[in-house]
Design an enzyme around this catalytic site. Sequence first.
Site, short mmCIF file in Angstrom:
data_model
loop_
_atom_site.label_atom_id
_atom_site.label_comp_id
_atom_site.label_asym_id
_atom_site.label_seq_id
_atom_site.Cartn_x
_atom_site.Cartn_y
_atom_site.Cartn_z
N GLU A 146 15.38 6.21 -13.80
CA GLU A 146 13.89 6.49 -13.47
C GLU A 146 14.29 6.54 -11.80
OE1 GLU A 146 11.33 7.05 -14.30
OE2 GLU A 146 11.41 6.64 -16.62
N LEU A 191 14.78 15.28 -19.31
CA LEU A 191 14.56 15.72 -18.07
C LEU A 191 16.07 16.08 -17.27
CD1 LEU A 191 12.92 16.63 -15.53
CD2 LEU A 191 12.57 14.54 -14.69
P1 TGC Z 1 9.61 17.85 -4.24
O1 TGC Z 1 9.66 18.83 -3.54
O2 TGC Z 1 9.44 16.27 -3.35
O3 TGC Z 1 8.44 17.61 -5.27
C1 TGC Z 1 8.10 18.76 -6.21
C2 TGC Z 1 6.80 18.45 -6.71
O4 TGC Z 1 6.54 17.31 -7.32
C3 TGC Z 1 5.48 16.60 -6.82
N1 TGC Z 1 5.86 15.14 -6.60
C4 TGC Z 1 5.34 14.39 -7.38
N2 TGC Z 1 4.34 14.41 -8.28
C5 TGC Z 1 4.21 13.20 -9.00
N3 TGC Z 1 4.67 12.14 -8.74
C6 TGC Z 1 5.73 11.93 -7.94
N4 TGC Z 1 6.39 10.84 -7.94
C7 TGC Z 1 6.12 13.03 -7.29
N5 TGC Z 1 7.34 13.25 -6.54
C8 TGC Z 1 7.01 14.64 -5.98
C9 TGC Z 1 5.35 17.12 -5.33
O5 TGC Z 1 4.29 16.94 -4.77
C10 TGC Z 1 5.68 18.62 -5.51
O6 TGC Z 1 4.46 19.03 -5.92
P2 TGC Z 1 4.11 20.61 -5.80
O7 TGC Z 1 2.72 20.89 -6.50
O8 TGC Z 1 4.09 20.53 -4.27
O9 TGC Z 1 5.32 21.60 -6.43
O10 TGC Z 1 10.90 17.49 -5.23
P3 TGC Z 1 12.22 17.42 -5.01
O11 TGC Z 1 13.00 18.48 -5.78
O12 TGC Z 1 12.59 17.35 -3.45
O13 TGC Z 1 12.65 16.15 -5.63
C11 TGC Z 1 11.96 14.77 -5.16
C12 TGC Z 1 12.66 13.63 -5.86
C13 TGC Z 1 14.49 13.60 -5.69
C14 TGC Z 1 11.91 12.31 -5.48
C15 TGC Z 1 12.58 13.70 -7.36
O14 TGC Z 1 13.33 14.66 -7.84
C16 TGC Z 1 13.00 12.40 -8.18
O15 TGC Z 1 12.21 11.47 -8.35
N6 TGC Z 1 14.18 12.33 -8.53
C17 TGC Z 1 14.76 11.11 -9.51
C18 TGC Z 1 14.86 11.94 -10.96
C19 TGC Z 1 14.44 10.75 -11.88
O16 TGC Z 1 13.95 9.57 -11.76
N7 TGC Z 1 14.88 11.08 -13.21
C20 TGC Z 1 14.22 10.03 -14.16
C21 TGC Z 1 14.59 10.91 -15.64
S1 TGC Z 1 13.77 9.77 -16.92
C22 TGC Z 1 14.54 8.49 -17.13
O17 TGC Z 1 15.48 8.04 -16.51
C23 TGC Z 1 14.35 7.60 -18.31
S2 TGC Z 1 15.09 6.11 -18.44
C24 TGC Z 1 14.56 5.16 -19.71
C25 TGC Z 1 13.44 4.19 -19.30
O18 TGC Z 1 12.53 4.62 -18.67
O19 TGC Z 1 13.29 3.17 -19.70
P1 FAD Z 2 23.35 11.62 -9.52
O1 FAD Z 2 22.21 12.33 -9.49
O2 FAD Z 2 24.67 12.36 -9.86
O3 FAD Z 2 23.68 10.65 -8.43
C1 FAD Z 2 25.02 10.18 -8.11
C2 FAD Z 2 24.78 9.17 -6.77
O4 FAD Z 2 24.49 9.92 -5.93
C3 FAD Z 2 23.80 8.00 -6.99
O5 FAD Z 2 24.28 7.09 -6.30
C4 FAD Z 2 22.58 8.52 -6.49
O6 FAD Z 2 21.72 7.68 -5.87
C5 FAD Z 2 23.34 9.46 -5.11
N1 FAD Z 2 22.27 10.56 -4.65
C6 FAD Z 2 21.85 11.41 -5.35
N2 FAD Z 2 21.13 12.23 -4.60
C7 FAD Z 2 21.21 11.83 -3.45
C8 FAD Z 2 20.62 12.09 -2.00
N3 FAD Z 2 19.87 13.21 -2.03
N4 FAD Z 2 20.88 11.44 -0.87
C9 FAD Z 2 21.88 10.34 -1.19
N5 FAD Z 2 22.50 9.85 -2.35
C10 FAD Z 2 22.05 10.82 -3.37
N6 FAD Z 2 17.07 10.84 -18.20
C11 FAD Z 2 16.00 11.32 -18.67
O7 FAD Z 2 15.49 12.51 -18.36
N7 FAD Z 2 15.55 10.86 -19.91
C12 FAD Z 2 15.90 9.66 -20.44
O8 FAD Z 2 15.18 9.04 -21.39
C13 FAD Z 2 17.09 9.14 -19.75
N8 FAD Z 2 17.41 7.82 -20.15
C14 FAD Z 2 18.62 7.36 -19.62
C15 FAD Z 2 18.99 5.99 -20.25
C16 FAD Z 2 20.18 5.38 -19.50
C17 FAD Z 2 20.92 4.27 -20.04
C18 FAD Z 2 20.59 6.08 -18.42
C19 FAD Z 2 21.93 5.42 -17.64
C20 FAD Z 2 20.15 7.18 -18.03
C21 FAD Z 2 19.02 7.82 -18.46
N9 FAD Z 2 18.56 8.91 -17.90
C22 FAD Z 2 17.60 9.58 -18.46
C23 FAD Z 2 19.16 9.64 -16.89
C24 FAD Z 2 18.80 8.92 -15.50
O9 FAD Z 2 17.31 9.29 -15.06
C25 FAD Z 2 19.96 9.41 -14.45
O10 FAD Z 2 20.93 8.99 -14.69
C26 FAD Z 2 19.40 9.36 -12.96
O11 FAD Z 2 18.25 10.15 -12.56
C27 FAD Z 2 20.58 9.38 -11.94
O12 FAD Z 2 21.10 10.97 -12.08
P2 FAD Z 2 22.79 10.84 -12.58
O13 FAD Z 2 22.91 9.78 -13.31
O14 FAD Z 2 22.98 12.14 -12.49
O15 FAD Z 2 23.11 10.63 -10.91
#
Ligand code: TGC
Ligand code: FAD
Length: 387
Positions: free
Chosen positions: A366, A134
């Site tokens: 996450e 993602l």
């Molecule tokens: P927003 O406009 O709020 O929402 C877009 C659409 O998504 C729906 N939605 C959700 N649906 C299910 N669960 C949730 N938690 C949801 N949050 C929002 C929402 O209802 C909407 O649906 P629709 O049908 O109206 O289109 O979206 P936004 O662009 O303003 O973003 C919201 C935000 C910032 C909370 C979201 O983008 C976010 O969570 N950002 C963080 C990204 C993140 O966590 N990435 C993780 C990548 S994977 C990873 O890190 C794996 S690490 C390895 C491990 O897990 O061990």
């Molecule tokens: P950025 O989004 O650039 O954020 C930088 C800073 O800005 C942070 O402090 C953040 O909190 C802050 N910030 C961002 N937006 C706002 C806002 N609106 N208001 C105020 N502050 C804000 N991703 C995957 O898809 N799949 C994986 O398997 C996966 N595995 C991972 C494994 C590791 C070890 C790590 C470190 C990351 C992994 N990720 C994965 C990515 C991870 O989900 C992202 O690093 C995370 O979502 C944050 O994105 P970024 O690092 O680009 O930080």
Amino acid sequence: MTVSLDLVDVDSLLTEEELAIRATTRRFADERLRPSLPEWFESATIPARELAKELGALGLLGMHLTGYGCAGLGPVAYGLACLEIEAADSGMRSLVSVQGSLAMYSIWKYGSEEQKTEWLPRMAAGEAIGCFGLTEPDFGSNPGGMRTNARRDGDDWILNGSKMWITNGSVADVAVVWARTDDGVRGFVVPTSTAGFSAPEITRKLSLRASVTSELILTDVRLPASAMLPEARGLSGPLGCLNEARFGIIFGAMGAARDCLETAVSYAGERQVFDKPLSAYQLTQAKLADMAVELNKGVLLAVHLGRLKEKGSLRPEQVSVGKLNNVREAIAIARECRTILAANGISGEYPVLRHANNLESVLTYEGTSEVHQLVIGQALTGQSAFR
Ligand code: TGC
Ligand code: FAD
């Protein structure tokens, strides 16, 4: 939690089946993972394929999913397994989370019958490893800005773009890749052997070293029409998967914290300072007590959220409460425990600084702490402050 740290008898809230799964996972973590972790962390290499098969044989991959060779267990059992695995190392829990809660869950929830039968049984057995793409180099917290795109060429899809920080990437057999299309964000099941796909490993990490983290590069990757996940439309598809993985982290982080606290209690009992055990000083006891209180609160919160999930009523902002609190407290506990071990605390002979370093990644992935604060802020005020 061990008896001595379970101050409020959280165990009394667990079923026999949950206790049994916890015991099996703890034994595996203690016997198979814990002894090798200092070496895996230091060398930044893990036997991912072997581990996946062993985790699969124990039923720990996709264990909360039903059918297709998955164990079909409840959320609390899944959470407790994450807790025990993360008590060994957060990187090990990432292997399990990404496989079960992100890659398998995407296919299980949004996939076609053909995609499910092709991938899920092998993934549950650990014979095939999955990753979830993602995040991009310029879009982490804001995945809606992604540039990776998929365009039609006849019936086929052509994918171009890159993903960054992808757990399991270089060892994966299958990647679930999220891409922009004319129809909004869609998910694609990409066998990693497809021409144009590569996954170079990210090196020189100072955190989560016992975990494979990679870039995914997609250059004119041609896929059949059947590669698209038919039931995921828009950003809610990938965000729905994140709820699952974040839930596991709520428990998992408490495992890392417990391991640090157990280490600190034991160390303080043995270490003599100024002619008596460190644990006999009030300052040390105050630290231990405060940490034990946070640990017990965190585990209680995790079990409570698990029971809500069992009923099907767990909301995303409640997941954010758990992820924000438990990871923030876990990292605070790890750092405080490090002070109790003092110089020994910086040594790889003890797990404490390894956990603290790992938790830096857990705090970020996450959804960063700030993202979860904003999710909770939005739930409280009705106003989105992301933009
Ligand atoms: P927003 O406009 O709020 O929402 C877009 C659409 O998504 C729906 N939605 C959700 N649906 C299910 N669960 C949730 N938690 C949801 N949050 C929002 C929402 O209802 C909407 O649906 P629709 O049908 O109206 O289109 O979206 P936004 O662009 O303003 O973003 C919201 C935000 C910032 C909370 C979201 O983008 C976010 O969570 N950002 C963080 C990204 C993140 O966590 N990435 C993780 C990548 S994977 C990873 O890190 C794996 S690490 C390895 C491990 O897990 O061990
Ligand atoms: P950025 O989004 O650039 O954020 C930088 C800073 O800005 C942070 O402090 C953040 O909190 C802050 N910030 C961002 N937006 C706002 C806002 N609106 N208001 C105020 N502050 C804000 N991703 C995957 O898809 N799949 C994986 O398997 C996966 N595995 C991972 C494994 C590791 C070890 C790590 C470190 C990351 C992994 N990720 C994965 C990515 C991870 O989900 C992202 O690093 C995370 O979502 C944050 O994105 P970024 O690092 O680009 O930080």
